[in-house]
Scaffold this motif. Structure first.
Motif, short mmCIF file in Angstrom:
data_model
loop_
_atom_site.label_atom_id
_atom_site.label_comp_id
_atom_site.label_asym_id
_atom_site.label_seq_id
_atom_site.Cartn_x
_atom_site.Cartn_y
_atom_site.Cartn_z
N GLY A 96 0.80 -1.22 0.00
CA GLY A 96 0.00 0.00 0.00
C GLY A 96 0.83 1.27 0.00
O GLY A 96 0.27 2.36 -0.04
N LYS A 97 2.14 1.14 0.04
CA LYS A 97 2.99 2.33 0.12
C LYS A 97 4.13 2.29 -0.90
O LYS A 97 4.12 3.02 -1.87
N VAL A 98 5.12 1.42 -0.66
CA VAL A 98 6.33 1.49 -1.48
C VAL A 98 6.73 0.18 -2.16
O VAL A 98 7.67 0.17 -2.93
N GLY A 99 6.10 -0.91 -1.86
CA GLY A 99 6.58 -2.15 -2.44
C GLY A 99 5.67 -3.34 -2.20
O GLY A 99 4.48 -3.19 -1.91
N THR A 149 11.06 -3.32 -2.93
CA THR A 149 10.60 -2.04 -3.45
C THR A 149 11.41 -1.66 -4.68
O THR A 149 12.51 -2.18 -4.89
N GLN A 150 10.87 -0.73 -5.49
CA GLN A 150 11.62 -0.20 -6.62
C GLN A 150 12.61 0.82 -6.10
O GLN A 150 12.31 1.57 -5.17
N THR A 151 13.79 0.88 -6.73
CA THR A 151 14.81 1.81 -6.26
C THR A 151 14.57 3.23 -6.75
O THR A 151 14.94 4.17 -6.09
N ALA A 152 13.95 3.39 -7.91
CA ALA A 152 13.63 4.72 -8.44
C ALA A 152 12.43 4.57 -9.37
O ALA A 152 12.26 3.55 -10.01
N SER A 153 11.62 5.60 -9.46
CA SER A 153 10.39 5.50 -10.25
C SER A 153 10.64 5.36 -11.74
O SER A 153 9.84 4.77 -12.44
N GLN A 154 11.74 5.90 -12.27
CA GLN A 154 11.97 5.83 -13.70
C GLN A 154 12.62 4.50 -14.14
O GLN A 154 12.69 4.22 -15.32
#
Length: 171
Positions: A96-99, A149-154
């Protein structure tokens, strides 16, 4: 009065025995090594996942690690469960937040629990809490949950930021 003291002592000892023989031991570990390539050891659990992957590909990579463990045994007595044997259905849950929380259920050989990454550390802590030490040649019945989690959105690079492990038994 002596009967009450004996009864209380017996109940206390029975309670201590039950606590000592509990099957489920949990340990967790939080990565303080972000930025360090945690895949430097060939037998190490994957915790950094290359660019362009989806969460489904990450889950497949994790499963592939466990399924590819050496299941050959030169011992005269075969283990009850070979390392890499799956014993439960894994899950992927969005936090629900980052990963995502990725949970796997595998028998894991002690020698495959790396001390160099967050997942191996959590597994080793769970085994040590239950049995006192980790034997390299023993397989342990483990439930392992990685918070990924993803390390960066791009980019589509994922990294394990924490892990929890439960040890249910050994062969």
């Amino acid at each position: 009065m002596k009967l009450i003291i004996k009864l209380a002592r017996t109940i206390f000892l029975l309670g201590m025995f039950i606590v000592a023989t509990t099957d489920n031991v949990k340990a967790d570990s939080v990565s303080d090594e972000i930025g360090i390539d945690q895949n430097t050891v060939a037998t190490s659990q994957p915790t950094v996942f290359e660019k362009g992957e989806t969460i489904e590909q990450v889950v497949n990579e994790i499963d592939s690690f466990y399924l590819s463990q050496d299941t050959s045994s030169s011992a005269l007595i075969q283990p009850l469960a070979a390392p890499g044997t799956k014993w439960g259905e894994g899950t992927v849950v969005w936090d629900g937040k980052v990963g995502h929380y990725v949970t796997n259920y595998f028998w894991v050989k002690g020698s495959n629990m790396s001390t160099l990454n967050v997942v191996g550390k959590a597994q080793r802590k769970a085994v040590t809490a239950k049995y006192g030490s980790v034997s390299a040649n023993t397989s342990y019945k483990m439930k392992t949950t990685q918070h990924i989690t993803q390390t960066a959105s791009q980019t589509q690079e994922y990294i394990t930021i924490s892990a929890e492990a439960w040890c249910y038994g050994r062969d």
